[in-house]
Write an enzyme that holds these catalytic residues in place. Structure first.
Site, PDB file in Angstrom:
ATOM      1  N   TYR A 109       0.878  -1.187   0.000  1.00 17.36           N
ATOM      2  CA  TYR A 109       0.000   0.000   0.000  1.00 17.36           C
ATOM      3  C   TYR A 109       0.908   1.228   0.000  1.00 17.36           C
ATOM      4  O   TYR A 109       2.035   1.152  -0.490  1.00 17.36           O
ATOM      5  CB  TYR A 109      -0.899  -0.107   1.250  1.00 17.36           C
ATOM      6  N   LYS A 180      -6.103  -1.493  -2.561  1.00 14.75           N
ATOM      7  CA  LYS A 180      -7.211  -1.231  -1.618  1.00 14.75           C
ATOM      8  C   LYS A 180      -7.900  -2.541  -1.248  1.00 14.75           C
ATOM      9  O   LYS A 180      -8.264  -2.766  -0.093  1.00 14.75           O
ATOM     10  CB  LYS A 180      -8.233  -0.269  -2.248  1.00 14.75           C
TER      11      LYS A 180
END
Ligand code: NAD
Length: 562
Positions: A109, A180
């Protein structure tokens, strides 16, 4: 083509049923167990001789994968390794990143995902998700039917136009929905068999990409407004037709499109814009936590937002609606905001001001109060108690501004939220040094602990990663029909309560990675309860139980021939 189905067997245990046999099974990450296929599965699935003889368990596989991960030194290479594993064996991928979460979250991420998006065409190896190109506008039904997961309950979708702080990344934006969804599963416990990442390839205005011979997207400038709106409408109608009540998470759209899409669909379906609403939820949580620690409350705070794009305006909107919920009049709430964008402080007669910015613009009658409309000029006049950065302008909170602010306000709340790390408006260490530590700070990207006043300072992250996994878990668990402002406020309160009562540090105003899973569950309980109370849930029953029952952990299900 349905490759597999997750179902319960006669004993009520989950199994994966497939009509495939042999090599194709080893190429589908949802089916592949690699060396963990039992002898019985190897015989029944046509895999005899296709794998080394020893049957391993998941722990053994995780151990090897971690050693391989450690062999890479560059973060981008670690990211590529994890992506390949994700596309090879999904259960192993999740078992690995959950075991080494703190180390691997920044790799899958922010911040490393930003590099992987920029490098997308160069480092492309295997595919994942759906690429929905404007060129295929007449084939959308077929594209959405071509998904691998049949039971899609959560879709993360981008058009790659406003990625992190790095702008238009065209088809490379696909890295963001994938990342995500990794968090939705690893933190939020949503089964990866129910998710789908989608990129809308509507061209790109990024000349570097258009000139790059390796660029993998549609080599065309972004389509015009009318074509775009028509395309979005067609995509939504296909999604509704194919996936009925899937929850749609919009990610990294340019500010204008983000706002218009959310406005158009939020009352028609269960939909959520992370840059606007998710960021609003975590920013409010940070502010509520700082105010609790200060023994203060939101009334009378002076909130200055630097960078009035999707995130900045989203935060303003969420704070505004929360104040209304707390009993403020619209005018009282509005009076607490000042927004700065490229033009400087926004007034209601400013040039090039959008509708959502206009909601928070100051009256032109206030112009004479200011000598200059720059950040520094505005700080000196309004003395903000809360300063939020969403501009992606690195270093814009200069030492001078921070020093002045600390001399004017007791313990201001300073949130440089821009990502990736190098775009932050200021580093936590610089903020502490300039303000002599008399501040509450949280950042968008992770920063390492640093020493100040003889103590190690740990700074929490104000990142929507602490909001959306729990919100999504709640929505899927109770089959919520809509996401309401009340549900979002409940999410902010849940994060704030967890952080203020945390066992790690009495300085934190936002979470640290160690808290991720527990925060996601707290958020999910609060949001699910609110959905049920407000008659927004499609399932009846105890929301806590529904959330707990849904929570997915990586483990292998038996694979059987269908
Ligand atoms: P955006 O492009 O919609 O907004 C950025 C805004 O900053 C624009 O309105 C732009 O005009 C303005 N801006 C640019 N230069 C400026 C300057 N010199 N002075 C004042 N304003 C200026 O992007 P966004 O989606 O709102 O994201 C902005 C930043 O916030 C990004 O770095 C993004 O990664 C970050 N963000 C963080 C989180 C989080 O959870 N921490 C969530 C969303 C966005």
């Amino acid at each position: 083509m349905q490759y597999f189905k997750v179902k319960k067997n006669k004993q009520g245990k989950k199994v994966i049923e497939t009509q495939l046999a042999g090599k194709p099974i080893l190429t589908i990450p949802q089916l592949n167990k690699g060396t963990a296929f039992s002898q019985e599965e190897r015989r029944s699935l046509g895999l005899l001789g296709k794998l080394p003889g020893r049957v391993e368990d998941l722990d053994g596989q995780v151990q090897r994968a971690y050693q391989q991960f450690c062999d890479y030194t560059l973060p981008i290479h670690k990211n590529i390794f994890l992506n390949v594993l994700h596309n090879t064996n999904e259960v192993l991928f999740y078992a690995l990143i959950k075991k080494h979460f703190k180390e691997m979250m920044p790799i899958v991420y922010t911040p490393v995902v930003g590099d992987s998006v920029v490098d997308f065409s160069k480092s492309f190896r295997q595919t994942r998700g759906l690429y929905v190109s404007y060129e295929d506008i007449d084939n959308l039904e077929e594209i959405f039917q071509n998904r691998t997961n049949q039971d899609v309950q959560l879709i993360v979708i981008t058009d790659g136009s406003g990625v992190l702080g790095i702008g238009d990344q065209g088809v490379g934006g696909m890295g963001i929905p994938i990342a995500k969804l990794v968090l939705y599963t690893a933190i939020g416990g949503i089964s990866p068999y129910n998710t789908l990442p989608v990129v809308l390839d509507v061209g790109t205005d990024n000349q570097t990409l258009l000139d790059d011979p390796l660029y993998l997207g549609w080599r065309h400038p972004r389509i015009n407004e009318k074509e775009y709106q028509h395309f979005i409408e067609k995509v939504i109608s296909c999604i509704k037709q194919e996936y009925d009540r899937a929850f749609i998470h919009w990610e990294d759209f340019s500010a204008k499109n983000a706002v218009s899409i959310l406005d158009r669909y939020r009352e028609k379906m269960c939909t959520f814009n992370d840059d606007i609403q998710g960021t609003g939820v975590v920013a409010l949580a940070a502010i509520l936590a700082a105010l609790k620690r200060k023994g203060s409350n939101i009334k009378g705070q002076r909130i200055l937002i630097f960078g009035a794009g999707a995130a900045g305006c989203g935060i303003a909107e969420h704070l505004f609606h929360s104040m209304i919920k707390l009993g403020f009049t619209e005018q009282e709430a509005k009076d607490q905001f000042w927004l700065i964008d490229r033009q400087g402080l926004l007034f209601d007669d400013s040039d090039n001001i959008s509708q959502v910015q206009m909601n928070f613009a100051r009256s032109k009658d206030e112009r004479p109060l200011f000598n200059e409309y720059s950040l520094h000029g505005v700080v000196k006049v309004i003395k903000p108690t809360i300063l939020i950065g969403c501009s992606a302008v690195a270093g814009s909170f200069t030492d001078e501004i921070l020093r002045d602010l600390a001399s004017l306000v007791d313990h201001p709340v300073i949130l440089p939220l821009s990502n990736p790390t190098e775009r932050a408006e200021a580093t936590p260490e610089a903020i502490y040094t300039a303000t002599l530590g008399r501040v509450f700070v949280a950042t968008g990207s992770p920063f390492p602990a640093f020493s100040f006043g003889g103590k190690a300072q740990v700074i929490g992250q104000c990142n929507n990663a602490y909001a959306f996994p729990g919100i999504g878990l709640a929505v899927v668990a109770v089959k919520a029909r809509r996401i309401t402002d009340e549900m979002l406020y409940a999410a902010s309160e849940a994060i704030c309560d967890y952080v203020v009562n945390n066992k790690y540090s009495d300085q934190l105003i936002t979470p640290i990675p160690e808290m991720s899973v527990e925060i996601a569950k707290s958020v999910a309980y609060a949001v699910a309860k609110k959905a049920v109370e407000s008659d927004n849930a499609g399932l009846s029953g105890d929301p806590i139980k529904l959330v707990d029952e849904l929570y997915w952990e990586p483990k292998y299900y038996p694979v059987v021939r269908g």
